[in-house]
Enzyme design. Structure first.
Site, PDB file in Angstrom:
ATOM      1  N   ASP A 130     -10.465   3.310   5.080  1.00 37.63           N
ATOM      2  CA  ASP A 130     -10.870   1.903   4.997  1.00 37.63           C
ATOM      3  C   ASP A 130     -12.379   1.736   5.225  1.00 37.63           C
ATOM      4  O   ASP A 130     -12.918   0.640   5.068  1.00 37.63           O
ATOM      5  CB  ASP A 130     -10.115   1.072   6.053  1.00 37.63           C
ATOM      6  CG  ASP A 130      -8.859   0.428   5.483  1.00 37.63           C
ATOM      7  OD1 ASP A 130      -8.847   0.128   4.265  1.00 37.63           O
ATOM      8  OD2 ASP A 130      -7.895   0.235   6.241  1.00 37.63           O
TER       9      ASP A 130
ATOM     10  N   GLN B 125      -3.751  -1.102  10.017  1.00 39.78           N
ATOM     11  CA  GLN B 125      -3.736  -2.453   9.445  1.00 39.78           C
ATOM     12  C   GLN B 125      -4.291  -3.465  10.454  1.00 39.78           C
ATOM     13  O   GLN B 125      -3.842  -3.522  11.592  1.00 39.78           O
ATOM     14  CB  GLN B 125      -2.301  -2.829   9.027  1.00 39.78           C
ATOM     15  CG  GLN B 125      -2.186  -4.153   8.314  1.00 39.78           C
ATOM     16  CD  GLN B 125      -2.920  -4.189   6.967  1.00 39.78           C
ATOM     17  OE1 GLN B 125      -2.865  -3.242   6.196  1.00 39.78           O
ATOM     18  NE2 GLN B 125      -3.628  -5.276   6.699  1.00 39.78           N
TER      19      GLN B 125
ATOM     20  N   LYS C  58       0.841  -1.203   0.000  1.00 38.20           N
ATOM     21  CA  LYS C  58       0.000   0.000   0.000  1.00 38.20           C
ATOM     22  C   LYS C  58       0.877   1.256   0.000  1.00 38.20           C
ATOM     23  O   LYS C  58       0.625   2.203  -0.746  1.00 38.20           O
ATOM     24  CB  LYS C  58      -0.932  -0.012   1.220  1.00 38.20           C
ATOM     25  CG  LYS C  58      -2.016  -1.080   1.120  1.00 38.20           C
ATOM     26  CD  LYS C  58      -2.737  -1.290   2.451  1.00 38.20           C
ATOM     27  CE  LYS C  58      -3.733  -2.442   2.366  1.00 38.20           C
ATOM     28  NZ  LYS C  58      -4.324  -2.796   3.665  1.00 38.20           N
TER      29      LYS C  58
END
Ligand code: NAP
Length: 297
Positions: A125, A102, A58
């Site tokens: 996200d 994450q 990413k």
């Protein structure tokens, strides 16, 4: 019944490349107008090898596009309060447009509490419950990355969604549940299967589009889909050192009209859609007077 082996392979990379190409072309001009580049903070707690790979991918993709990244690697023993303080700092940092925490977080961390700390406008996200609510009501500015990536793949390859019957296997808050909402918004008729569903095959055989997002290697067999179905495999499972999806790809191939491969299907889309969200968040923060374009995305 006629069998066909001419299934369309729904590769994700060309779709991701197209989206990222368009995004990359716009970032320089946007950054010049805003006086700064888009910024993505990446928070990784612990040393889970798969998470390290994802975070690296990413960050690399973001930098290639001209998105500034801010890396925060914290030891596995990081206390909840320290992590929440970091999120508060990133929320207040004007150079940061998106905050990526994450998952999974170590077991001693209360994940929900951390995700609730992320500012709504920086929740690239789309894990914050309020953003999920806005998504459900079709009022969200950001769309969850993997589910949005699935929709983009289907649209890119000209697979019609309105009026189709879609069956999902999996109802997780990251994939299955939000994807069921996006499919509904696209006017599919949606059935959601899960671990308590009595006869999954009965539901999937009725469907024009079958999406497996459960994390069970090669679960979806050829006798569970109708002739000519479209199959999307979100699953990523490690079996004997190989990556395999939730679908029995080889067995399904002669029966379906289109199918995503694993790897190389949905995977590349997740990263691409994270970049899309970061740039959208950047535009809202840094260029609020300019209308957003590409509302479908
Ligand atoms: P998850 O949180 O573990 O959820 C799995 C879902 O599948 C749950 O809803 C569960 O049902 C259901 N399920 C599990 N076993 C089942 C069974 N035997 N029969 C029917 N339903 C079953 O997983 P996730 O985060 O959604 O991820 C799913 C898969 O997608 C994983 O392989 C993951 O690695 C992959 N993934 C890929 C990407 C990508 O970029 N390609 C992104 C995210 C995830 P219950 O709700 O009843 O427990």
């Amino acid at each position: 019944m006629t069998q066909t082996s001419s299934a369309l392979i729904l590769k994700g990379k060309p779709v991701a490349d197209k989206i990222l190409g368009e995004l990359g072309a716009s970032i320089q001009a946007l950054a010049a107008r805003a006086g700064r580049p888009p910024g993505l903070a990446v928070v990784l707690v612990g040393e889970d090898p798969a998470s390290q790979v994802y975070v690296h991918l990413k960050g690399k993709k973001a930098n290639e596009l001209g998105i500034a990244t801010f890396d925060h690697r914290l030891p596995v023993s990081t206390p909840q309060a320290d992590l929440e303080r970091l999120i508060a700092r990133l929320n207040a940092d004007p150079a940061v447009d998106g905050i990526l925490v994450q998952l999974p977080l170590p077991a001693h961390i209360r994940e929900e509490a951390v995700l609730r700390r992320v500012a709504l406008g920086k929740d690239v996200d789309v894990f914050h419950p309020e953003n999920f609510g806005l998504l459900a009501l079709k009022q969200g500015v950001l769309k969850p990355c993997t589910p949005a990536g699935v929709i983009e793949i289907l649209k890119h390859y000209g697979i019609e969604i309105p009026g189709k019957r879609a069956a999902l296997i999996g109802r997780s808050k990251i994939v299955g549940l939000p994807l069921s909402l996006l499919l509904l918004h696209e006017n599919a008729t949606v059935t959601v299967c899960h671990s308590r569903t009595k006869d999954i095959g009965a539901a999937t055989r009725e469907a024009d589009i079958v999406i497996a997002a459960m994390g069970r290697a090669r679960f979806l067999k050829a006798d569970m889909v109708r002739e000519g179905a479209v199959v999307v495999d979100v699953g990523i499972n490690r079996v004997d050192g190989n990556l395999v999806g939730d679908c029995d790809y080889e067995a399904l191939l002669p029966k379906v009209s289109a199918i995503t491969p694993v790897p190389g299907g949905v995977g590349p889309m997740t990263v691409a859609m994270l970049m899309v969200n970061t740039v959208r968040a950047f535009r809202l923060h840094a260029l609020p007077e300019e209308p957003l374009q590409g509302e479908g995305r």
